[in-house]
Design an enzyme around this catalytic site. Structure first.
Site, PDB file in Angstrom:
ATOM      1  N   TYR A 279       0.861  -1.184   0.000  1.00  0.00           N
ATOM      2  CA  TYR A 279       0.000   0.000   0.000  1.00  0.00           C
ATOM      3  C   TYR A 279       0.897   1.233   0.000  1.00  0.00           C
ATOM      4  O   TYR A 279       2.005   1.186   0.540  1.00  0.00           O
ATOM      5  CB  TYR A 279      -0.887  -0.036   1.262  1.00  0.00           C
TER       6      TYR A 279
ATOM      7  N   SER B  39     -19.461  -4.987  -2.027  1.00  0.00           N
ATOM      8  CA  SER B  39     -18.384  -4.564  -1.119  1.00  0.00           C
ATOM      9  C   SER B  39     -18.974  -3.576  -0.116  1.00  0.00           C
ATOM     10  O   SER B  39     -20.102  -3.082  -0.291  1.00  0.00           O
ATOM     11  CB  SER B  39     -17.273  -3.884  -1.920  1.00  0.00           C
TER      12      SER B  39
ATOM     13  N   MET C 276      -9.624  -5.012  -7.034  1.00  0.00           N
ATOM     14  CA  MET C 276      -9.702  -6.317  -6.369  1.00  0.00           C
ATOM     15  C   MET C 276      -9.263  -7.484  -7.268  1.00  0.00           C
ATOM     16  O   MET C 276      -8.768  -8.480  -6.769  1.00  0.00           O
ATOM     17  CB  MET C 276     -11.128  -6.573  -5.850  1.00  0.00           C
TER      18      MET C 276
HETATM   19  N1  LIG Z   1      -9.721   4.455  -3.013  1.00  0.00           N
HETATM   20  C1  LIG Z   1     -10.209   4.544  -1.797  1.00  0.00           C
HETATM   21  O1  LIG Z   1     -10.166   5.573  -1.140  1.00  0.00           O
HETATM   22  C2  LIG Z   1     -10.852   3.342  -1.212  1.00  0.00           C
HETATM   23  C3  LIG Z   1     -11.658   3.457  -0.082  1.00  0.00           C
HETATM   24  C4  LIG Z   1     -12.300   2.316   0.403  1.00  0.00           C
HETATM   25  C5  LIG Z   1     -12.071   1.088  -0.220  1.00  0.00           C
HETATM   26  N2  LIG Z   1     -11.228   1.046  -1.277  1.00  0.00           N
HETATM   27  C6  LIG Z   1     -10.979  -0.204  -2.006  1.00  0.00           C
HETATM   28  O2  LIG Z   1     -12.218  -0.671  -2.462  1.00  0.00           O
HETATM   29  C7  LIG Z   1     -12.207  -2.085  -2.545  1.00  0.00           C
HETATM   30  C8  LIG Z   1     -13.381  -2.611  -1.734  1.00  0.00           C
HETATM   31  O3  LIG Z   1     -13.169  -2.286  -0.368  1.00  0.00           O
HETATM   32  P1  LIG Z   1     -14.228  -2.734   0.729  1.00  0.00           P
HETATM   33  O4  LIG Z   1     -13.718  -2.459   2.084  1.00  0.00           O
HETATM   34  O5  LIG Z   1     -15.538  -2.170   0.338  1.00  0.00           O
HETATM   35  O6  LIG Z   1     -14.181  -4.309   0.437  1.00  0.00           O
HETATM   36  P2  LIG Z   1     -14.960  -5.549   1.033  1.00  0.00           P
HETATM   37  O7  LIG Z   1     -16.169  -5.105   1.748  1.00  0.00           O
HETATM   38  O8  LIG Z   1     -13.952  -6.384   1.716  1.00  0.00           O
HETATM   39  O9  LIG Z   1     -15.442  -6.278  -0.327  1.00  0.00           O
HETATM   40  C9  LIG Z   1     -14.538  -6.787  -1.234  1.00  0.00           C
HETATM   41  C10 LIG Z   1     -15.185  -6.769  -2.607  1.00  0.00           C
HETATM   42  O10 LIG Z   1     -14.240  -7.172  -3.584  1.00  0.00           O
HETATM   43  C11 LIG Z   1     -14.805  -8.202  -4.379  1.00  0.00           C
HETATM   44  N3  LIG Z   1     -13.724  -9.100  -4.808  1.00  0.00           N
HETATM   45  C12 LIG Z   1     -12.862  -9.750  -4.016  1.00  0.00           C
HETATM   46  N4  LIG Z   1     -11.976 -10.430  -4.779  1.00  0.00           N
HETATM   47  C13 LIG Z   1     -12.326 -10.189  -6.066  1.00  0.00           C
HETATM   48  C14 LIG Z   1     -11.809 -10.620  -7.331  1.00  0.00           C
HETATM   49  N5  LIG Z   1     -10.755 -11.407  -7.408  1.00  0.00           N
HETATM   50  N6  LIG Z   1     -12.419 -10.178  -8.443  1.00  0.00           N
HETATM   51  C15 LIG Z   1     -13.497  -9.377  -8.366  1.00  0.00           C
HETATM   52  N7  LIG Z   1     -14.029  -8.932  -7.212  1.00  0.00           N
HETATM   53  C16 LIG Z   1     -13.444  -9.342  -6.076  1.00  0.00           C
HETATM   54  C17 LIG Z   1     -15.787  -8.884  -3.477  1.00  0.00           C
HETATM   55  O11 LIG Z   1     -16.741  -9.543  -4.274  1.00  0.00           O
HETATM   56  P3  LIG Z   1     -17.105 -11.120  -4.094  1.00  0.00           P
HETATM   57  O12 LIG Z   1     -18.205 -11.143  -3.076  1.00  0.00           O
HETATM   58  O13 LIG Z   1     -17.525 -11.480  -5.449  1.00  0.00           O
HETATM   59  O14 LIG Z   1     -15.859 -11.799  -3.615  1.00  0.00           O
HETATM   60  C18 LIG Z   1     -16.380  -7.695  -2.735  1.00  0.00           C
HETATM   61  O15 LIG Z   1     -17.345  -7.069  -3.536  1.00  0.00           O
HETATM   62  C19 LIG Z   1     -10.839  -2.505  -2.024  1.00  0.00           C
HETATM   63  O16 LIG Z   1      -9.975  -2.619  -3.126  1.00  0.00           O
HETATM   64  C20 LIG Z   1     -10.412  -1.333  -1.168  1.00  0.00           C
HETATM   65  O17 LIG Z   1      -9.022  -1.236  -1.006  1.00  0.00           O
HETATM   66  C21 LIG Z   1     -10.637   2.121  -1.788  1.00  0.00           C
END
Ligand SMILES: NC(=O)c1ccc[n+]([C@@H]2O[C@H](COP(=O)([O-])OP(=O)(O)OC[C@H]3O[C@@H](n4cnc5c(N)ncnc54)[C@H](OP(=O)(O)O)[C@@H]3O)[C@@H](O)[C@H]2O)c1
Length: 357
Positions: A74, A174, A267
């Site tokens: 990260y 997510s 992801m």
């Molecule tokens: N840029 C920013 O400021 C910011 C802020 C918050 C979060 N994020 C990012 O947003 C993403 C989601 O975060 P979260 O906390 O909401 O996650 P989360 O609740 O842990 O959910 C993870 C999500 O990713 C999907 N996923 C996991 N592995 C995958 C794959 N190989 N291919 C496709 N989909 C996959 C899951 O779908 P399935 O149910 O199909 O596994 C689920 O929808 C992460 O990458 C996180 O780092 C970024």
């Protein structure tokens, strides 16, 4: 003696002296997989001085970025030894003598990022904390600063949306995706969620529709859906992508002229690929968003205060609930961290470390 001492003190802050709190925390001294490098340790905390605050952490979630930070993947690199974790909700135990706005018993969440929150207690500076209403639920408060704020900013800052407009997003189950659906419902915006197919797809669709999704489609269904072509819903002005690869391409194909795709996660670990046609003929744009950057750039701004006020209000009214989650005791961190970033997918819930169990 106690009565004499109390009567001679005018502020509860001074009760902070000689607390002798021993905190348990999850520390690491090198990058690696969380189950290998995190150690549960005990440290006696120094009493809070001046503008410092002693906080009893109540709950702290495990987000994908926390795992990536521990792995060293990260952009935020902690100084070792580091305490893992970035979000929490805690209760103020006592405050230093120069603390002006926080009182013992108040609930606080982090204003600053990377504080190290997977611990039972911590001493932070007053200006790193934001007091929030004790009426906000524990899971909602513990998870407010990252995912709901990301959803809120992405809906506000890229395209001017009006009631009846549509947004589309992949990774719709997510935590960010669930927040997007709930905010869209509160603001009268249609939200179309795209998820990966799975055996319990019916249950997942139902869950997201209950949160406010106007329609939920699998990636395969999206390819053949005429939900926009038929005029059932307006073509989306805005798309959110946390997956990358073909999923991002498919989502962007459905955008309206001049639409914007905001990428905030990757992801699938695949690059975002763009279909040439929509790029040329619809002039769609690709942008990125990082909450950490936004928070640093808007640390104490009215915009940030307004955002927390809006989110807390929806939470207290029961119109915005925490993502599907499981509370786990701190000492079960190995299983919880391993399950949190399972690239086979379908974890289906966020793990929240509950320090009181
Ligand atoms: N840029 C920013 O400021 C910011 C802020 C918050 C979060 N994020 C990012 O947003 C993403 C989601 O975060 P979260 O906390 O909401 O996650 P989360 O609740 O842990 O959910 C993870 C999500 O990713 C999907 N996923 C996991 N592995 C995958 C794959 N190989 N291919 C496709 N989909 C996959 C899951 O779908 P399935 O149910 O199909 O596994 C689920 O929808 C992460 O990458 C996180 O780092 C970024």
């Amino acid at each position: 003696m106690l009565r004499k001492t109390l009567s001679s003190w005018t502020r509860p802050s001074q009760l902070c002296r000689q607390m002798s709190v021993v905190a348990k925390s999850l520390k690491y001294t090198q990058h690696g997989e969380p189950q290998d490098v995190l150690k549960l340790v005990e440290d006696k905390l120094a009493d809070p001085q001046d503008k410092q605050v002693l906080v009893k952490i109540l709950a702290a979630p495990i987000n994908p970025a926390d795992i990536n930070t521990i792995q060293g993947k990260y952009p935020v690199k902690p100084k070792f030894p580091a305490i893992a974790g970035n979000e929490f909700v805690g209760e103020v135990v006592c405050v230093g003598k120069e603390v002006k706005d926080l009182q013992p018993g108040e609930h606080v969440v982090p204003l600053a990022t990377g504080l190290g929150t997977w611990a039972t207690h911590a001493v932070y500076n007053e200006d790193q904390l934001l007091a929030i209403s004790n009426k906000v639920g524990l899971a909602e408060a513990a998870t407010i600063t990252v995912n709901p704020c990301t959803a809120y900013r992405m809906l506000k800052d890229f395209v001017q949306l009006s009631p009846g407009d549509t947004v589309i997003q992949n990774g719709a189950n997510s935590a960010v995706g669930q927040a997007v659906h709930q905010l869209c419902r509160a603001w009268g915006i249609n939200s179309v969620g795209i998820v990966r197919n799975r055996p319990e797809i019916g249950e997942l669709k139902q869950l997201l529709e209950c949160l406010g999704a106007t329609a939920v489609l699998t990636e395969e269904e999206l390819r053949t859906s005429d939900i926009f072509k038929s005029g059932q819903l307006k073509r989306p002005k805005l798309a959110f992508n946390c997956v990358g690869g073909k999923s991002a391409t498919e989502v962007s194909r459905h955008l309206d002229n001049g639409g914007v795709v905001v990428t905030y996660g990757g992801m699938s670990r695949e690059p975002v690929t763009v279909a040439t046609g929509p790029l040329i003929f619809k002039d769609i744009a690709f942008r990125g968003f990082w909450m950490t950057r936004w928070s640093k750039e808007h640390y104490n701004t009215p915009e940030r205060k307004q955002m927390f006020q809006d989110l807390c209000q929806l939470m207290v009214q029961g119109k915005f609930i925490a993502p599907t989650h499981e509370m786990v005791p701190l000492d079960q961190f190995k299983n919880a961290t391993a399950a949190s970033l399972n690239f086979k997918g379908f974890t289906g819930k966020k793990f929240i470390l509950n320090m009181s169990c």
